[in-house]
Motif scaffolding. Sequence first.
Motif, PDB file in Angstrom:
ATOM      1  N   PHE A  70       0.835  -1.203   0.000  1.00 21.80           N
ATOM      2  CA  PHE A  70       0.000   0.000   0.000  1.00 21.80           C
ATOM      3  C   PHE A  70       0.875   1.261   0.000  1.00 21.80           C
ATOM      4  N   THR A  71       1.899   1.272   0.839  1.00 19.74           N
ATOM      5  CA  THR A  71       2.806   2.423   0.938  1.00 19.74           C
ATOM      6  C   THR A  71       3.569   2.612  -0.365  1.00 19.74           C
ATOM      7  N   ALA A  72       4.057   1.537  -0.944  1.00 19.53           N
ATOM      8  CA  ALA A  72       4.778   1.630  -2.219  1.00 19.53           C
ATOM      9  C   ALA A  72       3.863   2.154  -3.325  1.00 19.53           C
ATOM     10  N   ALA A  73       2.624   1.673  -3.364  1.00 19.84           N
ATOM     11  CA  ALA A  73       1.681   2.091  -4.405  1.00 19.84           C
ATOM     12  C   ALA A  73       1.419   3.594  -4.363  1.00 19.84           C
ATOM     13  N   ALA A  74       1.443   4.180  -3.180  1.00 16.18           N
ATOM     14  CA  ALA A  74       1.174   5.618  -3.058  1.00 16.18           C
ATOM     15  C   ALA A  74       2.216   6.464  -3.796  1.00 16.18           C
ATOM     16  N   GLY A  75       3.396   5.928  -3.997  1.00 16.79           N
ATOM     17  CA  GLY A  75       4.448   6.670  -4.684  1.00 16.79           C
ATOM     18  C   GLY A  75       4.620   6.298  -6.151  1.00 16.79           C
ATOM     19  N   ILE A  76       3.756   5.432  -6.656  1.00 16.43           N
ATOM     20  CA  ILE A  76       3.854   4.961  -8.042  1.00 16.43           C
ATOM     21  C   ILE A  76       2.750   5.597  -8.874  1.00 16.43           C
ATOM     22  N   ARG A  77       3.128   6.104 -10.032  1.00 15.57           N
ATOM     23  CA  ARG A  77       2.118   6.657 -10.941  1.00 15.57           C
ATOM     24  C   ARG A  77       1.313   5.527 -11.585  1.00 15.57           C
ATOM     25  N   PRO A  78       0.022   5.756 -11.837  1.00 15.15           N
ATOM     26  CA  PRO A  78      -0.777   4.743 -12.530  1.00 15.15           C
ATOM     27  C   PRO A  78      -0.148   4.376 -13.874  1.00 15.15           C
ATOM     28  N   PHE A  79      -0.146   3.099 -14.188  1.00 12.77           N
ATOM     29  CA  PHE A  79       0.426   2.605 -15.443  1.00 12.77           C
ATOM     30  C   PHE A  79       1.826   3.214 -15.661  1.00 12.77           C
ATOM     31  N   CYS A  80       2.668   3.060 -14.658  1.00  9.36           N
ATOM     32  CA  CYS A  80       3.973   3.729 -14.617  1.00  9.36           C
ATOM     33  C   CYS A  80       4.891   3.342 -15.762  1.00  9.36           C
ATOM     34  N   TRP A  81       4.616   2.289 -16.472  1.00  9.35           N
ATOM     35  CA  TRP A  81       5.449   1.869 -17.593  1.00  9.35           C
ATOM     36  C   TRP A  81       5.120   2.633 -18.869  1.00  9.35           C
ATOM     37  N   VAL A  82       4.061   3.431 -18.879  1.00 11.55           N
ATOM     38  CA  VAL A  82       3.677   4.209 -20.050  1.00 11.55           C
ATOM     39  C   VAL A  82       4.472   5.517 -20.062  1.00 11.55           C
ATOM     40  N   ASP A  83       5.119   5.785 -21.184  1.00  8.62           N
ATOM     41  CA  ASP A  83       5.905   7.013 -21.323  1.00  8.62           C
ATOM     42  C   ASP A  83       5.013   8.189 -21.696  1.00  8.62           C
ATOM     43  N   GLY A  84       5.550   9.375 -21.506  1.00 10.06           N
ATOM     44  CA  GLY A  84       4.843  10.575 -21.916  1.00 10.06           C
ATOM     45  C   GLY A  84       4.634  11.522 -20.759  1.00 10.06           C
ATOM     46  N   PRO A  85       4.258  12.754 -21.096  1.00 13.81           N
ATOM     47  CA  PRO A  85       4.033  13.745 -20.040  1.00 13.81           C
ATOM     48  C   PRO A  85       2.826  13.366 -19.188  1.00 13.81           C
ATOM     49  N   ARG A  86       2.933  13.674 -17.924  1.00 11.70           N
ATOM     50  CA  ARG A  86       1.846  13.379 -16.984  1.00 11.70           C
ATOM     51  C   ARG A  86       1.602  14.626 -16.148  1.00 11.70           C
ATOM     52  N   THR A  87       0.454  15.227 -16.353  1.00 14.65           N
ATOM     53  CA  THR A  87       0.136  16.456 -15.638  1.00 14.65           C
ATOM     54  C   THR A  87      -1.225  16.419 -14.956  1.00 14.65           C
ATOM     55  N   GLU A  88      -2.102  15.528 -15.406  1.00 16.63           N
ATOM     56  CA  GLU A  88      -3.441  15.431 -14.832  1.00 16.63           C
ATOM     57  C   GLU A  88      -3.384  14.663 -13.508  1.00 16.63           C
ATOM     58  N   PRO A  89      -4.227  15.017 -12.540  1.00 16.68           N
ATOM     59  CA  PRO A  89      -4.225  14.291 -11.269  1.00 16.68           C
ATOM     60  C   PRO A  89      -4.370  12.778 -11.428  1.00 16.68           C
ATOM     61  N   SER A  90      -5.152  12.324 -12.397  1.00 18.05           N
ATOM     62  CA  SER A  90      -5.333  10.882 -12.597  1.00 18.05           C
ATOM     63  C   SER A  90      -4.079  10.201 -13.122  1.00 18.05           C
ATOM     64  N   GLN A  91      -3.096  10.988 -13.570  1.00 20.50           N
ATOM     65  CA  GLN A  91      -1.858  10.444 -14.107  1.00 20.50           C
ATOM     66  C   GLN A  91      -0.714  10.500 -13.094  1.00 20.50           C
ATOM     67  N   LEU A  92      -0.972  11.084 -11.932  1.00 21.27           N
ATOM     68  CA  LEU A  92       0.061  11.256 -10.913  1.00 21.27           C
ATOM     69  C   LEU A  92      -0.143  10.264  -9.778  1.00 21.27           C
ATOM     70  N   SER A  93       0.905  10.048  -9.006  1.00 21.17           N
ATOM     71  CA  SER A  93       0.800   9.159  -7.848  1.00 21.17           C
ATOM     72  C   SER A  93      -0.023   9.829  -6.752  1.00 21.17           C
ATOM     73  N   ASP A  94      -0.489   9.041  -5.812  1.00 26.47           N
ATOM     74  CA  ASP A  94      -1.214   9.594  -4.661  1.00 26.47           C
ATOM     75  C   ASP A  94      -0.337  10.585  -3.914  1.00 26.47           C
ATOM     76  N   ASN A  95       0.946  10.260  -3.750  1.00 27.82           N
ATOM     77  CA  ASN A  95       1.856  11.174  -3.045  1.00 27.82           C
ATOM     78  C   ASN A  95       2.010  12.497  -3.788  1.00 27.82           C
ATOM     79  N   GLU A  96       2.126  12.454  -5.116  1.00 26.63           N
ATOM     80  CA  GLU A  96       2.242  13.686  -5.899  1.00 26.63           C
ATOM     81  C   GLU A  96       0.969  14.522  -5.782  1.00 26.63           C
ATOM     82  N   ASN A  97      -0.191  13.882  -5.840  1.00 18.97           N
ATOM     83  CA  ASN A  97      -1.448  14.614  -5.702  1.00 18.97           C
ATOM     84  C   ASN A  97      -1.574  15.236  -4.310  1.00 18.97           C
ATOM     85  N   ARG A  98      -1.158  14.502  -3.305  1.00 19.22           N
ATOM     86  CA  ARG A  98      -1.199  15.021  -1.930  1.00 19.22           C
ATOM     87  C   ARG A  98      -0.268  16.228  -1.799  1.00 19.22           C
TER      88      ARG A  98
END
Length: 103
Positions: A70-98
């Motif tokens: 659970f703790t590790a997942a909070a620092g991982i972006r969704p579908f982290c293996w996909v390349d490209g810019p990520r700026t939307e909240p749904s594309q960021l990790s829980d920690n980044e959104n927090r």
Amino acid sequence: MVVSIGPRCPAAHPEDPAPCVGPVVVTVLDASGASADGCAIHGARLLASLDGGRVHGLPGAPREVAISVFTAAAGIRPFCWVDGPRTEPSQLSDNENREHRGR
């Protein structure tokens, strides 16, 4: 592109190139209750990619494994293996959104 790297745990996404690390130790459930068992790394990567997911340690796994995943997942972006810019909240990790909400 799907990379075939041998048998992996059921929680490993077909497009995720990361190999399993260790045995299957957790069950990850989505919001509807569908589940997949996985190693710690794929359990965390799957959990990070779900909205409303939960994680439970499997019998015989170390007691703290679900909290670790659970703790590790909070620092991982969704579908982290996909390349490209990520700026939307749904594309960021829980920690980044927090962190962004705290600014």
